[in-house]
Design an enzyme around this catalytic site. Structure first.
Site, short mmCIF file in Angstrom:
data_model
loop_
_atom_site.label_atom_id
_atom_site.label_comp_id
_atom_site.label_asym_id
_atom_site.label_seq_id
_atom_site.Cartn_x
_atom_site.Cartn_y
_atom_site.Cartn_z
N CYS A 70 50.26 43.58 26.39
CA CYS A 70 51.60 44.16 26.57
C CYS A 70 52.51 43.83 25.39
O CYS A 70 53.19 44.70 24.84
CB CYS A 70 52.20 43.65 27.87
N HIS A 93 59.18 40.81 29.59
CA HIS A 93 59.30 39.95 28.40
C HIS A 93 60.51 40.42 27.59
O HIS A 93 60.88 41.60 27.65
CB HIS A 93 58.10 40.09 27.48
P1 NAD Z 1 44.87 41.19 38.07
O1 NAD Z 1 44.36 39.88 38.50
O2 NAD Z 1 46.14 41.70 38.61
O3 NAD Z 1 43.75 42.30 38.37
C1 NAD Z 1 42.40 42.12 38.09
C2 NAD Z 1 41.59 42.73 39.23
O4 NAD Z 1 40.19 42.64 38.91
C3 NAD Z 1 41.79 42.02 40.57
O5 NAD Z 1 41.93 42.99 41.57
C4 NAD Z 1 40.48 41.23 40.74
O6 NAD Z 1 40.14 41.05 42.10
C5 NAD Z 1 39.49 42.15 40.07
N1 NAD Z 1 38.24 41.53 39.65
C6 NAD Z 1 37.98 40.22 39.39
N2 NAD Z 1 36.69 40.08 39.01
C7 NAD Z 1 36.13 41.31 39.03
C8 NAD Z 1 34.83 41.82 38.74
N3 NAD Z 1 33.85 41.02 38.35
N4 NAD Z 1 34.61 43.16 38.89
C9 NAD Z 1 35.59 43.99 39.29
N5 NAD Z 1 36.84 43.56 39.57
C10 NAD Z 1 37.11 42.24 39.44
O7 NAD Z 1 44.87 41.14 36.48
P2 NAD Z 1 45.75 42.05 35.52
O8 NAD Z 1 47.10 41.45 35.38
O9 NAD Z 1 45.62 43.49 35.93
O10 NAD Z 1 45.03 41.80 34.13
C11 NAD Z 1 43.84 42.50 33.77
C12 NAD Z 1 43.70 42.46 32.28
O11 NAD Z 1 44.83 43.13 31.70
C13 NAD Z 1 43.65 41.08 31.62
O12 NAD Z 1 42.86 41.15 30.46
C14 NAD Z 1 45.09 40.86 31.23
O13 NAD Z 1 45.23 39.93 30.18
C15 NAD Z 1 45.48 42.25 30.79
N6 NAD Z 1 46.91 42.53 30.82
C16 NAD Z 1 47.68 42.09 31.86
C17 NAD Z 1 49.03 42.35 31.84
C18 NAD Z 1 49.93 41.87 32.92
O14 NAD Z 1 51.08 41.59 32.67
N7 NAD Z 1 49.49 41.77 34.15
C19 NAD Z 1 49.58 43.07 30.79
C20 NAD Z 1 48.77 43.57 29.77
C21 NAD Z 1 47.41 43.28 29.80
#
Ligand code: NAD
Length: 338
Positions: free
Chosen positions: A141, A221
């Protein structure tokens, strides 16, 4: 035939990407992968998205919860033209061999290491570099927010050096275990923070130093930005340039928007899904020039700014549209732009 897209990991980012893919006329969401039958799994079913089990041993849990599965994630990956991995940081790396085994190109998110992939991606920054790559990382992000800002500045004026202090939210609203709860943390305490090097995965030659803090906030942020330009435009010219970009929103002077709380209210009032703000939000009044030094403040909605970038990365990898076409189509279908 539309692009068959699978989303593996249906959490904060995955559920938003799934909704955005479902809006695209040239894409079909063939399913989403879930590890467990929680409220988000129910939401997928309610939205009509086929649900695939990520962990075979847990298939019974979905049956017990009355949630119908379409199959396993492996079957979903085999059927897809491309998979968007939106699993927690590090799990994407674990999943890479699965995608490789099925010859399915994959997008990963910013929590994965840059060296996991062939290319790190930002639509405004380096769309063409992702074409035909098998493994592409849509940058975080914060890096997305910085890339969108620095690309036009670099093209129009040249960037001698960027210095950015990132005041980062401690966690997303649903991340009850994150913090700090009552502190302001230099994070990381050593310089530079990883954000500058991450921007260099998009613009390898750009000089940038970044510092990070974490604060007890969940909404967005905030970046305090100083860019030394190679020329000396006046502040109005910079404002105009940033206003012309499609994923930057210049918060008008006098709008009464003084922070992330008001920005989220603004998004809710305008009917944005989940109060998402896909655009960089730049305070117009903050855009200032002192000699060749540009200063400004911008707010970045961490849960949603990467969503249109994932949609564009799909077209970039498969070579089905150029940058301008893809960005325009994504913006139109998602109704990006206040
Ligand atoms: P999150 O925890 O909200 O969602 C991840 C999902 O994946 C959950 O539902 C979890 O149960 C599921 N999961 C876990 N293991 C799994 C597997 N083996 N197979 C399938 N599903 C599985 O996480 P998020 O915030 O969506 O983050 C995901 C990615 O995006 C990360 O790399 C994070 O750094 C990136 N990201 C997050 C944000 C943020 O602010 N949340 C912003 C930009 C990028």
């Amino acid at each position: 035939m539309s692009i068959q897209v699978a989303v593996n990991g249906y959490g904060t980012i995955g559920k938003r990407v799934a909704d955005a893919v479902a809006l695209q006329p040239d894409m079909e969401l063939i399913g989403v992968g879930k590890t467990r039958p929680n409220h988000e799994a129910e939401l997928a079913i309610e939205n009509g998205y086929p649900l695939y089990a990520a962990i075979e041993d847990r298939i019974d849990l979905f049956d017990e919860a009355g949630l119908e599965l379409a199959g396993t994630v492996e079957e979903m990956v085999e059927a897809a033209d491309i998979v968007v991995d939106a699993c927690p940081s590090g799990i994407g790396a674990d999943n890479k061999s699965l995608y490789e085994a099925h010859d399915t190109p994959a997008l990963y998110q910013g929590g994965e290491d840059a060296d996991l992939v062939d290319v790190s991606f930002n639509a405004r920054g380096n769309f063409d570099e992702a074409t035909s790559a098998d493994h592409v990382r849509v940058v975080s992000c914060n890096t997305t927010g910085l890339s969108r800002l620095l690309a036009p500045l670099q093209e129009e004026y040249g960037v001698e050096k960027a210095r950015v202090t990132l005041v980062r939210r401690g966690g997303d609203p649903a991340q009850t275990g994150r913090g700090p709860i009552n502190d302001i943390l230099p994070n990381p305490v050593s310089l530079p923070s990883h954000h500058g090097p991450d921007v260099n995965t998009i613009f390898p030659d750009l000089a940038i130093d970044t510092l990070g803090l974490k604060v007890p906030a969940t909404l967005m942020h905030t970046h305090s930005v100083n860019v030394t330009l190679e020329s000396t435009p006046d502040a109005d010219a910079v404002r105009e340039l940033l206003d012309e970009q499609t994923r930057t929103f210049l918060i008008p002077e006098g709008a009464g928007i003084d922070g992330a709380g008001a920005l989220k209210e603004f998004a809710m009032d305008r009917g944005r899904p989940r109060a998402d703000i896909w655009e960089n939000c730049i305070w117009s009044e903050s855009v200032s020039m002192e000699g060749s030094d540009l200063y400004l403040f911008q707010a970045i909605h961490q849960e949603s700014d990467v969503v249109p970038e994932n949609v564009d990365a799909i077209r970039a990898v498969l070579g089905t549209a150029d940058a301008a076409e893809s960005i325009e189509r994504t913006n139109e279908t998602m109704e990006i732009g206040f």
